[in-house]
Write a protein that holds these residues in place. Structure first.
Motif, PDB file in Angstrom:
ATOM      1  N   MET A   1       0.814  -1.195   0.000  1.00 43.10           N
ATOM      2  CA  MET A   1       0.000   0.000   0.000  1.00 43.10           C
ATOM      3  C   MET A   1       0.859   1.260   0.000  1.00 43.10           C
ATOM      4  O   MET A   1       0.516   2.229  -0.644  1.00 43.10           O
ATOM      5  N   ASP A   2       1.977   1.215   0.708  1.00 44.08           N
ATOM      6  CA  ASP A   2       2.868   2.374   0.737  1.00 44.08           C
ATOM      7  C   ASP A   2       3.407   2.685  -0.654  1.00 44.08           C
ATOM      8  O   ASP A   2       3.553   3.856  -1.019  1.00 44.08           O
ATOM      9  N   GLN A   3       3.704   1.638  -1.439  1.00 45.10           N
ATOM     10  CA  GLN A   3       4.214   1.842  -2.789  1.00 45.10           C
ATOM     11  C   GLN A   3       3.157   2.511  -3.667  1.00 45.10           C
ATOM     12  O   GLN A   3       3.471   3.385  -4.475  1.00 45.10           O
ATOM     13  N   ILE A   4       1.913   2.139  -3.500  1.00 42.59           N
ATOM     14  CA  ILE A   4       0.821   2.732  -4.263  1.00 42.59           C
ATOM     15  C   ILE A   4       0.667   4.206  -3.908  1.00 42.59           C
ATOM     16  O   ILE A   4       0.572   5.070  -4.780  1.00 42.59           O
ATOM     17  N   LEU A   5       0.665   4.500  -2.629  1.00 43.19           N
ATOM     18  CA  LEU A   5       0.546   5.894  -2.195  1.00 43.19           C
ATOM     19  C   LEU A   5       1.736   6.722  -2.659  1.00 43.19           C
ATOM     20  O   LEU A   5       1.581   7.882  -3.043  1.00 43.19           O
ATOM     21  N   SER A   6       2.908   6.128  -2.653  1.00 43.95           N
ATOM     22  CA  SER A   6       4.098   6.825  -3.124  1.00 43.95           C
ATOM     23  C   SER A   6       3.984   7.160  -4.608  1.00 43.95           C
ATOM     24  O   SER A   6       4.306   8.271  -5.029  1.00 43.95           O
ATOM     25  N   LEU A   7       3.523   6.198  -5.393  1.00 44.07           N
ATOM     26  CA  LEU A   7       3.340   6.438  -6.826  1.00 44.07           C
ATOM     27  C   LEU A   7       2.320   7.543  -7.063  1.00 44.07           C
ATOM     28  O   LEU A   7       2.537   8.434  -7.889  1.00 44.07           O
ATOM     29  N   LEU A   8       1.230   7.514  -6.341  1.00 40.78           N
ATOM     30  CA  LEU A   8       0.217   8.557  -6.486  1.00 40.78           C
ATOM     31  C   LEU A   8       0.767   9.932  -6.115  1.00 40.78           C
ATOM     32  O   LEU A   8       0.545  10.907  -6.827  1.00 40.78           O
ATOM     33  N   SER A   9       1.480   9.990  -5.010  1.00 40.18           N
ATOM     34  CA  SER A   9       2.006  11.284  -4.574  1.00 40.18           C
ATOM     35  C   SER A   9       3.087  11.806  -5.509  1.00 40.18           C
ATOM     36  O   SER A   9       3.280  13.013  -5.632  1.00 40.18           O
TER      37      SER A   9
ATOM     38  N   ARG B   1      -1.055   7.584 -17.841  1.00 41.03           N
ATOM     39  CA  ARG B   1      -0.154   6.424 -17.987  1.00 41.03           C
ATOM     40  C   ARG B   1       0.273   5.827 -16.637  1.00 41.03           C
ATOM     41  O   ARG B   1       0.171   4.616 -16.449  1.00 41.03           O
ATOM     42  N   PRO B   2       0.727   6.630 -15.672  1.00 45.60           N
ATOM     43  CA  PRO B   2       1.070   6.040 -14.375  1.00 45.60           C
ATOM     44  C   PRO B   2      -0.150   5.453 -13.660  1.00 45.60           C
ATOM     45  O   PRO B   2      -0.038   4.441 -12.972  1.00 45.60           O
ATOM     46  N   LEU B   3      -1.310   6.080 -13.824  1.00 40.36           N
ATOM     47  CA  LEU B   3      -2.511   5.554 -13.175  1.00 40.36           C
ATOM     48  C   LEU B   3      -2.940   4.224 -13.794  1.00 40.36           C
ATOM     49  O   LEU B   3      -3.404   3.327 -13.081  1.00 40.36           O
TER      50      LEU B   3
ATOM     51  N   LEU C   1      -3.291   0.877 -11.743  1.00 36.66           N
ATOM     52  CA  LEU C   1      -4.521   0.088 -11.807  1.00 36.66           C
ATOM     53  C   LEU C   1      -4.225  -1.362 -12.172  1.00 36.66           C
ATOM     54  O   LEU C   1      -4.789  -2.288 -11.590  1.00 36.66           O
ATOM     55  N   SER C   2      -3.307  -1.558 -13.092  1.00 34.62           N
ATOM     56  CA  SER C   2      -2.914  -2.909 -13.476  1.00 34.62           C
ATOM     57  C   SER C   2      -2.284  -3.642 -12.297  1.00 34.62           C
ATOM     58  O   SER C   2      -2.584  -4.813 -12.043  1.00 34.62           O
ATOM     59  N   LYS C   3      -1.439  -2.944 -11.575  1.00 35.31           N
ATOM     60  CA  LYS C   3      -0.768  -3.557 -10.426  1.00 35.31           C
ATOM     61  C   LYS C   3      -1.770  -3.933  -9.340  1.00 35.31           C
ATOM     62  O   LYS C   3      -1.717  -5.017  -8.763  1.00 35.31           O
ATOM     63  N   VAL C   4      -2.699  -3.061  -9.060  1.00 32.42           N
ATOM     64  CA  VAL C   4      -3.674  -3.279  -7.994  1.00 32.42           C
ATOM     65  C   VAL C   4      -4.668  -4.380  -8.351  1.00 32.42           C
ATOM     66  O   VAL C   4      -5.037  -5.194  -7.513  1.00 32.42           O
ATOM     67  N   THR C   5      -5.105  -4.417  -9.625  1.00 36.07           N
ATOM     68  CA  THR C   5      -6.143  -5.371 -10.031  1.00 36.07           C
ATOM     69  C   THR C   5      -5.592  -6.675 -10.586  1.00 36.07           C
ATOM     70  O   THR C   5      -6.311  -7.668 -10.649  1.00 36.07           O
ATOM     71  N   GLY C   6      -4.328  -6.657 -11.054  1.00 38.70           N
ATOM     72  CA  GLY C   6      -3.768  -7.835 -11.703  1.00 38.70           C
ATOM     73  C   GLY C   6      -4.227  -7.984 -13.149  1.00 38.70           C
ATOM     74  O   GLY C   6      -3.927  -8.989 -13.796  1.00 38.70           O
ATOM     75  N   MET C   7      -4.928  -7.001 -13.671  1.00 40.20           N
ATOM     76  CA  MET C   7      -5.399  -7.056 -15.058  1.00 40.20           C
ATOM     77  C   MET C   7      -4.241  -6.796 -16.011  1.00 40.20           C
ATOM     78  O   MET C   7      -3.399  -5.951 -15.756  1.00 40.20           O
TER      79      MET C   7
ATOM     80  N   GLU D   1      -8.204   5.914 -25.749  1.00 41.40           N
ATOM     81  CA  GLU D   1      -7.269   7.052 -25.788  1.00 41.40           C
ATOM     82  C   GLU D   1      -5.872   6.631 -25.330  1.00 41.40           C
ATOM     83  O   GLU D   1      -4.885   6.976 -25.967  1.00 41.40           O
ATOM     84  N   PHE D   2      -5.805   5.916 -24.209  1.00 34.84           N
ATOM     85  CA  PHE D   2      -4.538   5.458 -23.660  1.00 34.84           C
ATOM     86  C   PHE D   2      -4.711   4.023 -23.199  1.00 34.84           C
ATOM     87  O   PHE D   2      -5.751   3.668 -22.645  1.00 34.84           O
ATOM     88  N   ALA D   3      -3.699   3.204 -23.434  1.00 30.59           N
ATOM     89  CA  ALA D   3      -3.779   1.800 -23.032  1.00 30.59           C
ATOM     90  C   ALA D   3      -2.438   1.342 -22.489  1.00 30.59           C
ATOM     91  O   ALA D   3      -1.379   1.807 -22.914  1.00 30.59           O
ATOM     92  N   ARG D   4      -2.514   0.409 -21.542  1.00 30.90           N
ATOM     93  CA  ARG D   4      -1.325  -0.261 -21.009  1.00 30.90           C
ATOM     94  C   ARG D   4      -1.597  -1.754 -21.106  1.00 30.90           C
ATOM     95  O   ARG D   4      -2.585  -2.247 -20.570  1.00 30.90           O
ATOM     96  N   ASN D   5      -0.760  -2.462 -21.816  1.00 26.78           N
ATOM     97  CA  ASN D   5      -0.911  -3.900 -22.029  1.00 26.78           C
ATOM     98  C   ASN D   5       0.351  -4.597 -21.560  1.00 26.78           C
ATOM     99  O   ASN D   5       1.451  -4.231 -21.945  1.00 26.78           O
ATOM    100  N   SER D   6       0.166  -5.637 -20.727  1.00 24.36           N
ATOM    101  CA  SER D   6       1.336  -6.346 -20.216  1.00 24.36           C
ATOM    102  C   SER D   6       1.273  -7.845 -20.486  1.00 24.36           C
ATOM    103  O   SER D   6       2.167  -8.568 -20.074  1.00 24.36           O
ATOM    104  N   GLY D   7       0.237  -8.299 -21.160  1.00 27.43           N
ATOM    105  CA  GLY D   7       0.081  -9.724 -21.421  1.00 27.43           C
ATOM    106  C   GLY D   7      -0.241  -9.984 -22.880  1.00 27.43           C
ATOM    107  O   GLY D   7       0.063  -9.169 -23.755  1.00 27.43           O
TER     108      GLY D   7
END
Length: 96
Positions: A1-9, A23-25, A29-35, A53-59
């Motif tokens: 959770m600290d890593q998530i808050l750090s990224l947001l801040s 893009r960072p969000l 979101l991918s990290k938090v959901t596993g999607m 508009e924007f996409a992040r694909n890791s699989g």
């Protein structure tokens, strides 16, 4: 959770554009959901289309940026129509 808050801040104050914010969000979101694909779309109800508009694909599944699809055929519209926040089986939910 600290890593998530750090990224947001780190992300929110530095973002000067929608892309710099999104893009960072999407990565978060991918990290938090596993999607494996997360994306931001716009919907033009007058034209009846949804655009990625924007996409992040890791699989293996790839949602391309710039993809335009008929709004009536999307899982997003179906989810909104059904007041469904989450689907863990897209293949069964997809309208054919």
């Amino acid at each position: 959770m600290d890593q998530i808050l750090s990224l947001l801040s780190d992300t929110l104050p530095k973002a000067q554009t929608l892309e710099q914010l999104t893009r960072p969000l999407l990565a978060l979101l991918s990290k938090v959901t596993g999607m494996e694909s997360t994306y931001l779309t716009t919907i033009d109800t007058d034209e009846g289309v949804q655009r990625v508009e924007f996409a992040r694909n890791s699989g293996d599944m790839v949602i391309p940026e710039g993809l335009v699809v008929p709004w009536t055929d999307t899982l997003c519209k179906q989810a909104l129509d059904e007041n469904r926040l989450y689907s863990d089986n897209v293949a069964e939910r997809q309208r054919l």
